[in-house]
Scaffold this motif. Structure first.
Motif, short mmCIF file in Angstrom:
data_model
loop_
_atom_site.label_atom_id
_atom_site.label_comp_id
_atom_site.label_asym_id
_atom_site.label_seq_id
_atom_site.Cartn_x
_atom_site.Cartn_y
_atom_site.Cartn_z
N ASP A 27 0.72 -1.22 -0.13
CA ASP A 27 -0.10 -0.04 0.07
C ASP A 27 0.86 1.18 -0.01
O ASP A 27 0.50 2.15 -0.74
N ALA A 28 2.00 1.21 0.95
CA ALA A 28 2.89 2.27 0.74
C ALA A 28 3.58 2.64 -0.50
O ALA A 28 3.61 3.53 -1.08
N ARG A 29 3.71 1.40 -0.96
CA ARG A 29 4.63 1.61 -2.46
C ARG A 29 3.59 2.19 -3.49
O ARG A 29 4.02 3.05 -4.22
N ALA A 30 2.34 1.97 -3.43
CA ALA A 30 1.38 2.24 -4.43
C ALA A 30 0.98 3.67 -3.91
O ALA A 30 0.91 4.43 -4.99
N GLY A 31 1.17 4.20 -2.79
CA GLY A 31 0.90 5.48 -2.49
C GLY A 31 2.09 6.41 -3.04
O GLY A 31 2.05 7.47 -3.54
N GLN A 32 3.36 5.98 -3.03
CA GLN A 32 4.50 6.42 -3.45
C GLN A 32 4.23 6.75 -4.97
O GLN A 32 4.51 7.88 -5.53
N GLN A 33 3.61 5.59 -5.73
CA GLN A 33 3.70 5.61 -7.02
C GLN A 33 2.87 6.66 -7.49
O GLN A 33 2.89 7.56 -8.59
N GLU A 34 1.63 6.83 -6.63
CA GLU A 34 0.69 7.74 -7.09
C GLU A 34 0.97 9.35 -6.94
O GLU A 34 0.71 10.18 -7.66
N GLY A 35 1.88 9.36 -5.81
CA GLY A 35 2.42 10.79 -5.44
C GLY A 35 3.27 11.35 -6.27
O GLY A 35 3.95 10.94 -7.31
N ALA A 36 3.69 12.56 -6.04
CA ALA A 36 4.87 13.49 -6.94
C ALA A 36 5.95 13.65 -6.27
O ALA A 36 5.93 13.76 -4.89
N TRP A 37 7.06 13.59 -6.85
CA TRP A 37 8.40 13.74 -6.27
C TRP A 37 9.05 15.15 -7.02
O TRP A 37 8.71 15.26 -8.24
N VAL A 38 9.61 15.69 -6.33
CA VAL A 38 10.49 16.71 -6.74
C VAL A 38 11.98 16.66 -6.62
O VAL A 38 12.16 16.87 -5.16
N ILE A 39 12.84 16.66 -7.41
CA ILE A 39 14.23 16.77 -7.03
C ILE A 39 14.79 18.34 -7.45
O ILE A 39 14.61 18.94 -8.42
N GLU A 40 15.32 19.15 -6.35
CA GLU A 40 15.40 20.47 -6.36
C GLU A 40 16.87 20.65 -6.53
O GLU A 40 17.63 19.88 -5.85
N ASN A 41 17.41 21.90 -6.92
CA ASN A 41 18.69 22.50 -6.78
C ASN A 41 19.68 21.56 -7.23
O ASN A 41 20.94 21.44 -6.96
N ALA A 42 19.39 20.64 -8.49
CA ALA A 42 20.22 19.84 -8.67
C ALA A 42 20.96 20.33 -10.24
O ALA A 42 20.52 21.22 -10.85
N ARG A 43 22.38 19.62 -10.34
CA ARG A 43 22.71 19.91 -11.68
C ARG A 43 22.42 18.76 -12.50
O ARG A 43 22.83 17.49 -12.16
N ILE A 44 21.44 19.11 -13.51
CA ILE A 44 20.92 18.08 -14.26
C ILE A 44 21.54 17.73 -15.59
O ILE A 44 21.68 18.63 -16.46
N HIS A 45 22.11 16.50 -15.66
CA HIS A 45 22.84 16.02 -17.18
C HIS A 45 21.55 15.38 -17.87
O HIS A 45 21.43 14.04 -17.80
N THR A 46 21.03 15.90 -18.73
CA THR A 46 19.89 15.48 -19.51
C THR A 46 20.45 14.29 -20.74
O THR A 46 19.55 13.43 -20.85
N LEU A 47 21.66 14.48 -21.00
CA LEU A 47 22.08 13.51 -21.78
C LEU A 47 21.59 13.95 -23.33
O LEU A 47 21.80 12.94 -24.17
N VAL A 48 20.63 14.85 -23.47
CA VAL A 48 19.94 15.18 -24.82
C VAL A 48 21.12 15.61 -25.65
O VAL A 48 21.82 16.24 -25.12
#
Length: 447
Positions: A27-48
Motif C-alpha cells: 500500500d505504501a509503495r502504491a501511495g508513492q507511485q501515485e504521489g509526486a516527487w521533486v528533485i530540487e537544486n540539482a545539476r541535471i545532465h539530461t544527455l540530450v
C-alpha cells in the motif's frame, strides 16, 4: 500440549503479521507511485544530444514519469528531495546481464540461466527472473536502474556452446513481481555463435580432446548450416501463416520477429574469424545483428563500421585473451571502435558484478574513449539499440523516471549514489553488501 498450542498460535500470529506487513508495504509503495516527487537544486545532465547540463534545476516526477524539468516550482503536496551540490543522470542500463537468473554460481539450484537443448527461441528470460534476488538491490545501489537479462551460458562474458538460448528481457531493477519489473519481455534473440576450435571437451570422458583443423572446420560449417536451416524454416512458417493452429510450432513462431526485422539477433562471438562469419551470416539472412562480447572486435573494426553493426562489449577490467596480446587490449578496444564510428555499449554479462558496470565504462575513458561517449554507452546507447529511446536513456519530459542522484561523475569509483528512482519511485539503497559492511564494522573489539 499447551506449549504446542502456544507455538502454533505464535506461528499463526507471525504469519498474519508478515502478511499484513507485506500488504502495508505494498500500500505504501502504491501511495508513492501515485504521489509526486521533486528533485530540487540539482545539476541535471539530461544527455540530450547537443544540450548542456542544467546548472541548477528541478525535476518533477508523477505517475512514474518526468512531467517537468528545468526551472520549475514544486507542486503542492509533492515530496521534495534537496539535491544541492549533487548531479542527476539518467539511470544506468546493463546491456547484457543475468540479474535474477543466478544467485550463487556454485549451487545449481539457484542458477536458472539455460535450458536443455540448443534451439530454444521460444523461451523468455523474464519467466525465470527471481525478483527477490540479493543481486538486484546491490546493483541498484550503484545506479543500475534497468537491465537486459539474457539467457544462456554466457561464461562470464560471451562463450560456452552454440545455439539459440532464448529471448532476452528488459526489466526495471525494482518490483515485487516480474510483471511489475517488466519493460520488454522479448527484447532480443540470444544466439551463441559456433566456435572454430581444434580443442573440445568430451562430457562422456570428462576430458579435453583435440581434433584436426579440417574436422573443426567441418563441425563449424555444419553448425552454421543448421542455424541457417532454422531461420529458413522460420521464414517458411511465417510466410505460411497460422491457417492450421493444430500444427503450431512455438519455436518457429518465436523467430518471426527476427525474420521481420523487428527483433535483433544478439550474437555472442569473440574471435575475429567468428565475428566475420556472424556478420556474413546475418547479411545473407537479412536480419539485424548486435554483436555481444567482441573481444577481438578491434581486428574487424572496418567491417563493423561498414555494416553498421553495434557492439555490446564485455567487461574491460580483465586480462587479455591471449598471452601475446598487449596488457591493455581490453582497455583500448572501446576507444578504437568508437573512433572508427562503431556504436559501442557496455555490459557485465553476469549478475553479482552488474554493480561494476559504471567502472567498466569508466576504465575505458583512461585509454581513449571520450567521457561523454562512455556515459552514453551505459544510458542512451542501450536504450537506442533496444528501441526504448522514447522512454529511457535521457532526462526529458514524458520519459520514464529512471534516474540517479550522485555527488560527481558516476563513472568514478569514489562517487557516491545518494538517491535512485526506478519507474518514478525512490527505492531504498539498503542491500546485502551494506548490511554486512555495517555488521562487521560494528563488531565487538577484542579485549
Amino acid at each position: 500440549m499447551n506449549s504446542e498450542r502456544t507455538s502454533k498460535t505464535a506461528a499463526t500470529a507471525g504469519l498474519l503479521a508478515a502478511a499484513f506487513g507485506l500488504a502495508a508495504a505494498a500500500d505504501a509503495r502504491a501511495g508513492q507511485q501515485e504521489g509526486a516527487w521533486v528533485i530540487e537544486n540539482a545539476r541535471i545532465h539530461t544527455l540530450v544530444e547537443g544540450a548542456d547540463p542544467i546548472e541548477s534545476g528541478s525535476i518533477v516526477i508523477r505517475d512514474g514519469r518526468i512531467v517537468e524539468i528545468g526551472e520549475v516550482s514544486a507542486p503542492e503536496g509533492a515530496t521534495v528531495v534537496d539535491a544541492s551540490g549533487l548531479d542527476v543522470f539518467p539511470g544506468l542500463m546493463d546491456s547484457v546481464s543475468q540479474l535474477g537468473l543466478t544467485e550463487i554460481g556454485a549451487i545449481a539450484a539457484t542458477v536458472d540461466t539455460a535450458e536443455l537443448g540448443e534451439m530454444n527461441p521460444h523461451l523468455k528470460a523474464a519467466t525465470a527472473i527471481h525478483p527477490a534476488s540479493e543481486h538486484l538491490p546491490v546493483a541498484r545501489a550503484n545506479g543500475i536502474t534497468h537491465a537486459v537479462v539474457a539467457p544462456g551460458r554466457l561464461g562470464g562474458f560471451g562463450g560456452g556452446g552454440s545455439g539459440i538460448s532464448g529471448q532476452a528481457s528488459i526489466v526495471h531493477l525494482d518490483g515485487w513481481t516480474v510483471e511489475e519489473m517488466d519493460i520488454e519481455a522479448g527484447a532480443g534473440m540470444v544466439l551463441s555463435w559456433p566456435t572454430l576450435s581444434t580443442r573440445s571437451f568430451n562430457p562422456a570422458t570428462f576430458q579435453p580432446e583435440r581434433r584436426s583443423f579440417r574436422e573443426a572446420q567441418e563441425a563449424y560449417d555444419k553448425a552454421v548450416a543448421e542455424l541457417g536451416e532454422v531461420l529458413a524454416a522460420a521464414r517458411r512458417y511465417h510466410e505460411a501463416g497460422s491457417a492450421d493452429s493444430r500444427r503450431r510450432d512455438v519455436r518457429l513462431e518465436a523467430l518471426s520477429p527476427v525474420i521481420r526485422g523487428e527483433m535483433p539477433l544478439l550474437i555472442l562471438a569473440n574471435r575475429a574469424r567468428e565475428i566475420r562469419g556472424a556478420v556474413e551470416f546475418t547479411k545473407e539472412q537479412g536480419v539485424r545483428m548486435i554483436l555481444l562480447g567482441g573481444a577481438e572486435a578491434w581486428e574487424v573494426t572496418d567491417l563493423l563500421a561498414e555494416e553498421d553493426i553495434p557492439v555490446i562489449l564485455g567487461p574491460t577490467q580483465r586480462l587479455p585473451g591471449h598471452e601475446d596480446d598487449p596488457y591493455d587490449r581490453p582497455f583500448t578496444t572501446p576507444g578504437e571502435l568508437h573512433a572508427a564510428g562503431v556504436t559501442v555499449a557496455f555490459a557485465t554479462f553476469g549478475s553479482s558484478n552488474s554493480r561494476l558496470l559504471p567502472y567498466e565504462a569508466g576504465h575505458a575513458v583512461g585509454y581513449g574513449l571520450p567521457q561523454d561517449a562512455a556515459i552514453r554507452a551505459i544510458t542512451t546507447v542501450p536504450a537506442q539499440l533496444f528501441g526504448l529511446e522514447e522512454d529511457f536513456g535521457t532526462l526529458e519530459e514524458g520519459k520514464v523516471a529512471n534516474l540517479i542522484v550522485v555527488n560527481g561523475d558516476p563513472l568514478e569509483i569514489r562517487t557516491e549514489v545518494h538517491h535512485v528512482f526506478v519507474n518514478g519511485v525512490r527505492v531504498p539503497l539498503d542491500n546485502r553488501h551494506l548490511r554486512l559492511y555495517n555488521e562487521y564494522r560494528n563488531r565487538p573489539r577484542p579485549r
